[in-house]
Write an enzyme that holds these catalytic residues in place. Structure first.
Site, PDB file in Angstrom:
ATOM      1  N   ASP A 130      72.400  57.767  63.753  1.00 50.28           N
ATOM      2  CA  ASP A 130      71.790  57.708  65.076  1.00 50.28           C
ATOM      3  C   ASP A 130      72.717  56.921  66.013  1.00 50.28           C
ATOM      4  O   ASP A 130      73.261  55.875  65.634  1.00 50.28           O
ATOM      5  CB  ASP A 130      70.422  57.029  65.015  1.00 50.28           C
ATOM      6  CG  ASP A 130      69.670  57.157  66.330  1.00 50.28           C
ATOM      7  OD1 ASP A 130      69.024  58.193  66.526  1.00 50.28           O
ATOM      8  OD2 ASP A 130      69.755  56.208  67.143  1.00 50.28           O
ATOM      9  N   GLU A 186      70.057  62.441  69.637  1.00 51.89           N
ATOM     10  CA  GLU A 186      71.253  61.701  69.252  1.00 51.89           C
ATOM     11  C   GLU A 186      71.290  61.455  67.749  1.00 51.89           C
ATOM     12  O   GLU A 186      72.051  60.618  67.266  1.00 51.89           O
ATOM     13  CB  GLU A 186      71.301  60.359  69.994  1.00 51.89           C
ATOM     14  CG  GLU A 186      70.279  59.326  69.560  1.00 51.89           C
ATOM     15  CD  GLU A 186      68.940  59.469  70.275  1.00 51.89           C
ATOM     16  OE1 GLU A 186      68.166  58.509  70.276  1.00 51.89           O
ATOM     17  OE2 GLU A 186      68.670  60.560  70.827  1.00 51.89           O
TER      18      GLU A 186
END
Length: 617
Positions: free
Chosen positions: A477, A520
């Site tokens: 992430d 993301e």
């Protein structure tokens, strides 16, 4: 010719009521006209009426019919002088004979056949024999005549004849009137056969001077040939009625037998002979005609199919060096069979480059005496290119090959279609591959999307369990990605995702899969990798991401990632493995980001001593 006709279903009670009434009428008539002092009838039609009713009934209505027959039989027998006990015994015999007959004839499934089926007729006859024998035994006990062979034989014979003659006539008649298929006969032939049959029966049973018993046999053969099973049954019934009336009124042609009882026995034997010599052959004839009609239909369909399919056949005689062609061959070659002559297959219209191949194929078939197949291209009379296929064999006489014969088919359309199909198949496969790539590729980054990742993860988990190999995943992430979008705009955020996608694809091993789960968040699937191996790969990715020259790329101070590692355990599925990695990722973020955490074997987070992490610069 056949005509379809629908009939509305009859009420359940209708057939039992009708046949119970017919049973009463025929039983009363038979008892009233019983001949000889022994009370022996020529035929007991009521048994045939009951059997026919049961054959035409459903399972539910059969029980109702048998229940109605019992009081009817009791009433008729007592009306003609039988005591209550004897009437009850005879009624039991009548009811059981019907139950036994239909049970044996129709079997466990309750389905009855037709009298144009020889196998069904045999089953029907066997059922009639057994039912008649049982009925005779019960009746002899009921009347106290168990020690009388004459009574047993007479009861058996009359019941048996009643079933054999009456039941088929009624059943076939009902089917002829109400069935879905009616056959249209030639009326003139039917009238001629009917006239001849009437004259024969009248001439035989209307006088006592000449024993012309052969005339009805000739007539029944003639009528059977013209009208089939229905005609045979009508004739059997007509002869039975005429024989019965002649015995009653004294015009029986059996004058060579003086004893009335013996005359009845002879007439019964005569009727059995008539039945055996007419109905089974009629059924066989009906089946033969049905098969001939089927053969003619199939032949017509076959001829039409050959014409439609552009098929021909040929024969080449080695003795005379000449060929014979069917009309189909001339049509394939674009020739007129009335004007042009047949050609030898190996030359003529065969394209030059294939003449040698065709000639060698036929030569080898002659030498090896084996079937052959060949394919070639011809130019027909109009100059059109046509593709052909031929298969055949050799003819052998007295040990020598005398001719070659074969079937030839114009397969031009087929060849053209196959070529077009190959082109379309190649195009479709290319489109399918492109569609699959698009459906499995993230549009922004060009790497595997969520669908591709989850499909691959499921397969790798199954393979890991099957082959007992390690499997680990990395969940990644981007730290503070929302802040990047807010401060620098989505274009910069997209560039960050693209750079990370490229970095992940180049950092992983061959055989690993790196993709974008969404937003993301990224995922790396690492087959044959332990948690420690996955941690080293993830740490390398984390470090390279941190050390990338972000200010030059996107005017950013720097970009870091947090990672979670999970190793597949026994019993894990995609959801549980992803959850373990996500839990480890959450711990990395909670602990300050820009670090990697390994999930414990039970999915929990290992202690700090187990963490492989790096402080943010």
């Amino acid at each position: 010719m056949f005509r379809a006709r629908r009939a509305s279903p009859a009420p359940v009670w209708l057939i039992p009521v009708v046949f119970a009434g017919l049973y009463a009428v025929f039983a009363a008539f038979s008892l009233a006209t019983t001949q000889t002092e022994h009370g022996i009838a020529l035929i007991w039609p009521s048994s045939g009426v009951l059997f026919a009713g049961l054959l035409l009934s459903t399972r539910q209505s059969r029980l109702l019919l048998l229940a109605l027959i019992a009081p009817v039989s009791m009433a008729v027998n007592m009306a003609f002088g039988a005591t209550f006990a004897i009437a009850a015994g005879l009624t039991l015999a009548n009811v059981l004979e019907g139950a036994i007959a239909v049970a044996m004839a129709c079997g466990l499934d309750g389905r009855c056949g037709r009298f144009d089926d020889p196998r069904w007729i045999a089953r029907f006859v066997i059922a009639s024999v057994c039912a008649s024998a049982a009925s005779a035994l019960i009746a002899s006990v009921a009347t106290g005549a168990i020690d009388s062979p004459t009574f047993l034989y007479s009861w058996f014979k009359t019941v048996f004849l009643g079933m054999l003659i009456v039941a088929p006539v009624i059943v076939t008649g009902v089917h002829t009137v109400s069935d879905r298929t009616r056959i249209a006969f030639d009326r003139r032939k039917i009238l001629a056969a009917g006239l001849f049959a009437t004259v024969s029966i009248v001439a035989t049973f209307g006088q006592t001077d000449y024993p012309l018993l052969f005339l009805p046999v000739v007539a029944i053969v003639f009528v059977t040939f013209i009208a089939g099973v229905a005609g045979a049954l009508v004739m059997i019934c007509a002869i039975t009625i005429a024989a019965t009336i002649s015995l009653i009124v004294g015009t029986s042609p059996i004058t060579f037998v003086s004893d009335p009882l013996q005359k009845i026995y002879f007439t019964q034997f005569y009727l059995l002979t008539i039945f055996a010599s007419s109905l089974p052959p009629a059924a066989l004839l009906a089946r033969s005609r049905a098969q001939m009609a089927e053969i003619e239909l199939r032949k017509a369909q076959h001829d039409a199919a050959q014409a439609f399919a552009h098929v021909g056949h040929w024969r080449y005689c080695l003795r005379t060096n000449t060929s014979q062609w069917s009309d189909g061959m001339f049509a394939i070659y674009g020739l007129d069979p009335k004007v042009d002559r047949a050609r030898n297959l190996e030359h003529g219209s065969i394209v030059e480059e294939l003449e040698g191949h065709v000639r060698e194929t036929l030569k080898k078939a002659v030498l090896d005496r084996q079937p052959f197949t060949l394919a070639a291209r011809i130019l027909n009379a109009q100059g059109e290119s046509r593709y052909i296929e031929s298969a055949g064999d050799v003819e052998i006489e007295n040990g020598k090959v005398v001719a070659i014969f074969g079937v030839l088919k114009d397969v031009t359309n087929h060849v053209t279609a196959l070529r077009q199909l190959a082109v379309e198949k190649e195009r479709a496969e290319a489109l399918a591959q492109k569609s699959q790539r698009l459906s499995e590729t993230d549009q922004l980054t060009g790497i595997a999307n969520r669908r591709k990742l989850l499909d691959t993860l499921g397969r790798e988990i199954a393979r890991s369990e099957r082959e007992h190999t390690d499997l680990s995943i990395l969940m990644i992430d981007v730290d503070h990605f929302k802040s990047i979008n807010d401060r620098f705009g989505h274009a910069v955020g997209d560039e960050v995702l693209k750079r990370l996608a490229n970095l992940g694809s180049t950092t992983l091993r061959k055989g690993d899969l790196f993709g974008r789960l969404g937003g993301e968040e990224f995922l790396a699937i690492l087959p044959s990798a332990s948690a420690e191996t996955a941690a080293h790969i993830g740490e390398r990715l984390r470090r390279e991401c941190e050390e990338l020259d972000w200010p030059k790329i996107a005017k950013l101070d720097g970009v870091t990632i947090s990672l979670g590692v999970a190793m597949c355990q026994f019993g894990y599925d995609e959801t549980s493995l992803l959850h373990a990695a996500d839990t480890a990722l959450y711990e990395s973020k909670r602990s300050g980001r820009n670090r990697l955490t390994i999930a414990d074997r039970d999915g929990s987070i290992e202690k700090a001593a187990k963490l492989i992490s790096a402080s943010r610069r």
